[in-house]
Write an enzyme that holds these catalytic residues in place. Structure first.
Site, short mmCIF file in Angstrom:
data_model
loop_
_atom_site.label_atom_id
_atom_site.label_comp_id
_atom_site.label_asym_id
_atom_site.label_seq_id
_atom_site.Cartn_x
_atom_site.Cartn_y
_atom_site.Cartn_z
N HIS A 178 -7.29 -5.57 -1.05
CA HIS A 178 -6.16 -4.84 -0.45
C HIS A 178 -5.70 -5.48 0.86
CE1 HIS A 178 -3.65 -1.35 -0.92
NE2 HIS A 178 -3.84 -0.98 0.33
N SER A 193 0.83 -1.19 0.00
CA SER A 193 0.00 0.00 0.00
C SER A 193 0.88 1.26 0.00
CB SER A 193 -0.95 -0.05 1.21
OG SER A 193 -1.94 0.92 1.12
N ASP A 248 -8.30 -3.44 -6.26
CA ASP A 248 -8.31 -4.36 -5.10
C ASP A 248 -9.21 -3.83 -3.99
OD1 ASP A 248 -6.89 -2.30 -3.94
OD2 ASP A 248 -5.04 -3.45 -3.64
#
Ligand code: CA
Length: 303
Positions: free
Chosen positions: A269, A100, A247
């Site tokens: 994610h 991320s 995602d």
């Protein structure tokens, strides 16, 4: 040869093979993203991943930077910790793997101190921004989404942050983080720290830049497991992408960095870091396996 000695030999051979698969030349440093630290802490963020890598022979370090702040502030914090890891381990460089916002955080360090970094691997990395961050800042593509959908996305994001932060209030400098994670903020960051970022909209980036190897992978399925409490929230935030593969929080194209290993695993994610506590798609490669494979790839590249 007796039966017992044959068994012992087989065991030794087996453990030697299993024990070196992820044995990279340089230590692996796992760099977390924006969320989660009040509840899950830095050790559990990459759920079950450090132990799996260590079992395969890797030296693994976990770092803790601001849960929410700009890429540059987090990057400086990471650089300090990388220097400490190098001093403690005696290694000359590190392999950075960032999830991320951990990706641009790692890219910052590789850009300002390429001599200390062997590779950067982006996992679901926010390399070209997130439409969800854009919406949180009130930047909405004209006519693209109805108010009802916008409210759903905001609710989904709020629910997601609430779940991963354990209900804590806004962490640290959320506005700085959101600006960094927006499309405009990412463009500005990429202009200053361009290494590995694709110059085309959805292609690959340079495999190597200033002596640092760049890799990436990501998921592209917002809802993957009925039992995972974050999936309904990610299904809502995925509406921000107007049909583009994502995602739940980042579009597949935004995650591209250097060599794109794959950008459409059946993972959201959270699945990308084997969360929530291992609840992932039943018929997809396990996320932990992807980290082991990447360590093996780095090892085979002499990194
Ligand atoms: Ca999950």
């Amino acid at each position: 040869m007796t039966w017992l000695s044959a068994c012992l030999l087989a065991l030794t051979a087996g453990s030697a093979t299993a024990g070196t698969y992820s044995q990279t030349k340089y230590p692996i440093v796992l760099v977390h993203g924006i969320f989660g630290f009040d509840k899950i802490g830095p050790v559990e963020y990459f759920y079950g991943i450090p132990s799996a890598l260590r079992a395969d022979g890797a030296k693994v370090y976990l770092v803790q930077v601001s849960a929410a702040n700009s890429h540059e502030v987090r990057g400086e914090q990471l650089l300090t910790q990388v220097k400490q890891i190098l001093a403690a381990s005696g290694a000359a460089k590190v392999n950075l793997i960032g999830h991320s916002q951990g990706s641009p955080t790692s890219r910052y360090v590789a850009s300002v101190r390429p001599d200390l970094v062997a590779s950067v691997t982006s996992v679901g990395g926010v390399n070209k921004g997130s439409a969800v961050a854009d919406l949180m800042l009130g930047v909405v593509p004209p006519g693209s989404l109805s108010n009802t959908v916008l409210v759903s996305i905001a609710n989904g994001f709020g629910a997601f942050m609430h779940l991963v932060s354990g209900g804590a209030g806004p962490a640290q400098d959320s506005l700085a983080a959101t600006k960094s994670l927006s499309t405009a903020g990412s463009l500005k960051f990429n202009a200053a720290y361009p290494e590995g970022v694709p110059t085309t909209a959805c292609g690959e980036g340079a495999y190597t830049a200033r002596g640092v190897a760049y890799y990436s992978w990501s998921g592209a399925k917002p809802y993957t497991n009925f039992f995972d409490i974050v999936d309904p929230a990610l299904a809502l935030t995925s509406l921000a992408f107007s049909g583009a593969r994502n995602d739940g929080l980042v579009s597949s194209c935004s995650t591209h960095l250097g060599r794109v290993i794959r950008d459409n695993y059946r993972m959201n994610h959270a699945d990308e870091i084997n969360q929530t506590i291992g609840l992932v798609h039943l018929f997809e490669t396990n996320p932990v396996t992807l980290y082991r494979q990447q360590a093996n790839r780095l090892k085979n590249a002499g990194l």
